[in-house]
Write a protein that holds these residues in place. Structure first.
Motif, PDB file in Angstrom:
ATOM      1  N   SER A 135       0.772  -1.202   0.144  1.00  0.00           N
ATOM      2  CA  SER A 135      -0.096   0.073   0.162  1.00  0.00           C
ATOM      3  C   SER A 135       0.573   1.074  -0.077  1.00  0.00           C
TER       4      SER A 135
ATOM      5  N   GLN B 149      -4.389   3.869   5.873  1.00  0.00           N
ATOM      6  CA  GLN B 149      -5.548   4.733   5.384  1.00  0.00           C
ATOM      7  C   GLN B 149      -5.778   4.647   4.016  1.00  0.00           C
ATOM      8  N   ARG B 150      -4.756   4.554   3.048  1.00  0.00           N
ATOM      9  CA  ARG B 150      -4.926   4.458   1.786  1.00  0.00           C
ATOM     10  C   ARG B 150      -5.650   3.251   1.198  1.00  0.00           C
ATOM     11  N   ARG B 151      -5.395   2.090   2.003  1.00  0.00           N
ATOM     12  CA  ARG B 151      -5.920   0.816   2.022  1.00  0.00           C
ATOM     13  C   ARG B 151      -7.566   0.708   2.416  1.00  0.00           C
ATOM     14  N   PHE B 152      -7.586   1.230   3.361  1.00  0.00           N
ATOM     15  CA  PHE B 152      -8.826   1.765   4.101  1.00  0.00           C
ATOM     16  C   PHE B 152      -9.868   2.116   3.192  1.00  0.00           C
ATOM     17  N   ASP B 153      -9.204   3.349   2.404  1.00  0.00           N
ATOM     18  CA  ASP B 153     -10.253   3.952   1.465  1.00  0.00           C
ATOM     19  C   ASP B 153     -10.462   3.418   0.322  1.00  0.00           C
ATOM     20  N   GLU B 154      -9.765   2.586  -0.301  1.00  0.00           N
ATOM     21  CA  GLU B 154      -9.694   1.898  -1.232  1.00  0.00           C
ATOM     22  C   GLU B 154     -10.846   0.799  -0.911  1.00  0.00           C
TER      23      GLU B 154
ATOM     24  N   LYS C 124     -13.139   0.964   1.274  1.00  0.00           N
ATOM     25  CA  LYS C 124     -14.491   1.520   1.236  1.00  0.00           C
ATOM     26  C   LYS C 124     -15.053   1.799   0.111  1.00  0.00           C
ATOM     27  N   ALA C 125     -14.274   2.213  -0.954  1.00  0.00           N
ATOM     28  CA  ALA C 125     -14.715   2.592  -2.165  1.00  0.00           C
ATOM     29  C   ALA C 125     -15.247   1.549  -2.850  1.00  0.00           C
TER      30      ALA C 125
ATOM     31  N   PHE D  89     -10.478   0.289  10.587  1.00  0.00           N
ATOM     32  CA  PHE D  89      -9.092   0.789  10.412  1.00  0.00           C
ATOM     33  C   PHE D  89      -8.071   0.244  11.046  1.00  0.00           C
TER      34      PHE D  89
END
Ligand code: DC
Length: 234
Positions: A15, A160-165, A167-168, A175
């Motif tokens: 990530s 955070q980046r992986r979490f956002d991906e 979620k998307a 988290f």
């Protein structure tokens, strides 16, 4: 004058935005992008489906016997995105789950898995003009790659980046679970006996915790131009 194609290795922690930079470079240069992590994830999915990976155990012997039955290919979909196929089946979504990520981190510790995938990756890069991202591309797969990038970022930024991906994609991860997973994978990736993650001596390092994608891409293209110009002058 059209300069000669080169191979580009993009390595770094999970990530770290490796695929974003690698895909961006491939698009700008008209090169082929290859996601080597997707190959480890596909092997893991094959093993999970066969019941060879559970929470506590991994049946190495069965995987060893069947490693030759695993065929991984890539195809571009109608949106221009690359998708991964396992024995002819589109597994792009399934290999992006946390289970597949954990499985990939585990199967990637096995020497026979690495040997089989590295051989396939080297064939894909034979004609040059490839941007490949992973952990051992600059050290093992293409030790002679003309351009090697090594990306880093803090574990929190990466989680955070992986979490956002996720979620998307409509998933609902916690988290803390994602952060724990990032740290566990860092630990396994850097301490495994077989080809641990490490920066090649001649790789260019970039900490992108606080750098935007466009700026990173411009930096990488600048390095590409510098290297290809130097090669032409040799
Ligand atoms: O980049 P990724 O998160 O899709 O990679 C999944 C796992 O595969 C990761 O834990 C490390 C492993 N991997 C590897 O060992 N060597 C590579 N060249 C690419 C990935």
């Amino acid at each position: 004058m059209q300069s000669k194609n080169i191979n580009i290795a993009v390595d770094g922690f999970s990530s770290c935005g490796k695929s974003t930079i690698a895909k961006g470079l491939a698009r700008q240069l008209g090169y082929t992008y290859i996601d080597s992590g997707a190959m480890y994830r596909s092997v893991a999915l094959f093993a999970i489906r066969n019941g060879w990976i559970t929470d506590s155990e991994m049946d190495e012997e069965h995987l060893r016997q069947h490693i030759g039955d695993i065929r991984i290919t890539f195809k571009t979909n109608s949106h221009g995105e690359q998708e991964t196929y396992l024995n002819g089946e589109n597994v792009e979504r399934e290999i992006r789950t946390l289970d597949a990520a954990n499985g990939a981190s585990r199967v990637s510790t096995l020497g026979f898995v690495r040997k089989a995938l590295v051989a396939q990756q080297q064939v894909l890069g034979k004609e040059k003009g490839v941007v490949m991202d992973g952990r051992d591309i600059g050290t093992v797969v293409f030790p002679d790659a003309e351009l090697k990038l090594f990306l880093t970022a803090s574990p929190e930024v990466r989680a955070q980046r992986r979490f956002d991906e996720m979620k998307a994609r409509g998933e609902n991860p916690s988290f803390d679970d994602v952060l724990t997973n990032v740290k566990e994978r860092d630990q396994r990736d850097t301490t495994r006996v077989e080809s641990p993650l490490r920066k090649a001596d001649d790789a260019l390092e970039l900490d992108n915790s606080h750098i935007g994608i466009e700026e990173q891409l411009q930096w990488a293209l600048g390095m590409f131009n510098k290297i290809t110009t130097e090669n032409e002058q040799d």
